[in-house]
Design an enzyme around this catalytic site. Structure first.
Site, PDB file in Angstrom:
ATOM      1  N   GLU A 216       0.862  -1.092  -0.061  1.00 15.40           N
ATOM      2  CA  GLU A 216      -0.013   0.118   0.041  1.00 15.40           C
ATOM      3  C   GLU A 216       0.900   1.219  -0.149  1.00 15.40           C
ATOM      4  O   GLU A 216       1.342   1.696   0.992  1.00 15.40           O
ATOM      5  CB  GLU A 216      -0.979  -0.048   1.137  1.00 15.40           C
ATOM      6  CG  GLU A 216      -1.957  -1.177   1.413  1.00 15.40           C
ATOM      7  CD  GLU A 216      -2.811  -1.205   0.164  1.00 15.40           C
ATOM      8  OE1 GLU A 216      -3.062  -0.152  -0.626  1.00 15.40           O
ATOM      9  OE2 GLU A 216      -3.708  -2.293  -0.088  1.00 15.40           O
ATOM     10  N   CYS A 250      -1.889   9.360   2.640  1.00 16.28           N
ATOM     11  CA  CYS A 250      -1.440   8.626   1.089  1.00 16.28           C
ATOM     12  C   CYS A 250      -2.455   9.035   0.176  1.00 16.28           C
ATOM     13  O   CYS A 250      -2.058   8.939  -1.157  1.00 16.28           O
ATOM     14  CB  CYS A 250      -1.343   7.250   1.402  1.00 16.28           C
ATOM     15  SG  CYS A 250      -2.462   6.136   2.026  1.00 16.28           S
TER      16      CYS A 250
END
Length: 473
Positions: A216, A250
């Site tokens: 991720e 993110c």
């Protein structure tokens, strides 16, 4: 000291491996018990978790910790508890005609010992959400949290020790060298959340053991204003999405694409939206600080480079406050007319700095997105369904939210993950359960099978039956 910690890592890994071998397929009651203890860890220590994260950041909004971390994790655990039995169930799979009356089944099986490496920006959510999925799937779990959040990492290690046996769930603290040792272990699956650069190194280390990985990562997630969008609503969403956790997210909008001629109008509306969210900044507990001096100086250097190169740089300071040298709170900053070679145009920003780029046509906007690495998230604002479909079909991103920011992340019935340089694999909800399971195909042969007629010695019976098989397939 490092050697001592690596010895602990090795011992915990062996302990979990042995425990899994004794109980390779925990029944639903065992898994639910572990999930309920994880829920108790989440619900009973909220104040301690908020305080530890606040200390690590040097100022982190407790409301953001409660909403973006504790609430999200709590909802994920409860969703998993509600659906676990169904996810665990052996599934029927259709059997093709030549193999009837045999039957196909798909059995979700635990993998073994799972490693999770979590980052500093959402240290609780990005550690415990994957733990939820791994425990639900019946695995043992080791977690390595970030060295940039030492107070929280120590707290998580203590809480895990209070709620779990070391052979169920264990937290390993330490610096980057410990992180390298951690990802070099022969885990049955490894999930890493962090930067693309470090993700590459994790993938290389895991490859030595043929350990499957879920990465991720991040990247430059675009937000696109269509000519048909409501600018007031869109700028309000962007201001919130960009400044949540001071942009250290993110999936935060990394840059903004707006129709040609609208950059000035959009910048003014963004300044108004920011002032409504954060009337003051320096001493405002709602506005989060940058995690470390190194990251603070990195962001300041990006802004300085853009200013020196002639870009239009606007710092939003609603109350006109003086800068506090001891604080790492960075003013929200808008940058227009920035050249493509500048750092803030090439690197993931990960802070409250937003470049605004004008585009002439929808083709230009699509081309701009596609010329860069595939992003973790993409945001589109507008009412034109034709343009929306073009963006969805002609760009590739890990996930998309339409007419808002970041909400695709918290959908437990949807997978969350990147693509290309922004990651591989996915989790959340059932997708997380499947990530940490081996979906094992099983074929059950029937006593009425005619398969023996296809075995040697071959002859006329074989030819007749083989001809029939060719015909029906």
């Amino acid at each position: 000291m490092l050697q001592v910690r690596q010895d602990v890592l090795g011992e915990r890994f062996r302990l979990q491996r042995a425990a899994f071998e004794k109980q390779p397929f925990p029944d639903p009651s065992v898994r639910k018990d572990r999930l309920k203890r994880l829920l108790a860890l989440t619900e009973h220590h909220e104040a301690d978790i908020c305080a530890a994260i606040d200390a690590d950041f040097g100022g982190r909004s407790a409301h953001e910790t409660r909403l973006a971390e504790l609430f999200v994790v709590r909802a994920g655990i409860r969703h998993t508890l509600s659906h676990l039995k169904g996810w665990m169930r052996e599934r029927r799979v259709a059997t093709t005609l030549p193999f009837l009356p045999g039957r196909n089944r798909l059995l979700p099986q635990p993998l073994g010992v799972v490693g999770i490496v979590s980052p500093w920006n959402y240290p609780f959510q990005l550690a415990v959400a994957p733990v939820t999925a791994a425990l639900a799937a019946g695995n043992r779990v080791l977690v390595k949290p970030s060295e940039l959040t030492p107070a929280f990492s120590a707290l998580l290690a203590r809480l895990a020790g209070e709620h779990f046996a070391p052979d169920e769930l264990s937290v390993i603290t330490g610096d980057a060298e410990m992180g390298k040792a951690f990802v070099s272990k022969p885990f049955d699956h490894l999930l890493f959340t962090g930067s693309t650069a470090v993700g590459r190194q994790v993938a290389i280390a895991a490859a030595a053991n043929l350990t499957p990985v879920t990465l991720e990562l991040g990247g430059k997630s675009p937000a696109i204003f269509d000519p048909s969008c409501d600018l007031d609503a869109a700028t309000a969403s962007i201001a919130y999405g960009k400044l949540l956790n001071a942009g250290q997210t993110c999936i935060a909008p990394d840059y903004l694409l707006v129709p040609k001629g609208q950059a000035g109008t959009v910048a003014a509306k963004l300044a108004t939206a920011v002032a409504q969210l954060y009337p003051t900044l320096r001493d405002n507990p709602d506005y989060t600080a940058i995690i470390s001096e190194r990251h603070f100086q990195r962001l300041r250097a990006m802004i300085a480079e853009a200013r020196d190169a002639g870009a239009d740089v606007v710092e939003i300071n609603p109350a006109g406050e003086d800068a506090d040298a001891a604080s790492r709170k960075l003013l929200p900053t808008l940058v227009s007319n920035a050249g493509p070679d500048l750092r803030l145009m090439r690197e993931e920003i990960f802070g409250p700095v937003l470049p605004i780029i004008e585009y002439a046509t929808i083709d230009d906007a699509i081309s701009h997105v596609n010329q860069a690495d595939r992003p973790l998230a993409l945001y589109w604002f507008g009412k034109d369904s034709t343009n929306r479909q073009r963006i969805l079909r002609e760009t590739v991103a890990g996930g998309v939210t339409i007419n808002d920011c970041m909400l695709h992340l918290v959908q437990e019935n949807q997978p969350f993950g990147g693509v290309g340089a922004s990651g591989m694999g996915a989790y959340h909800g059932e997708w997380g359960f499947r990530t940490f399971s081996k979906e094992k195909p099983v074929f059950l042969q029937s006593r009425l099978s005619a398969g023996a007629l296809l075995r040697p010695p071959y002859g006329k019976t074989f030819e007749r039956l083989f001809g029939l098989l060719r015909h029906i397939t």
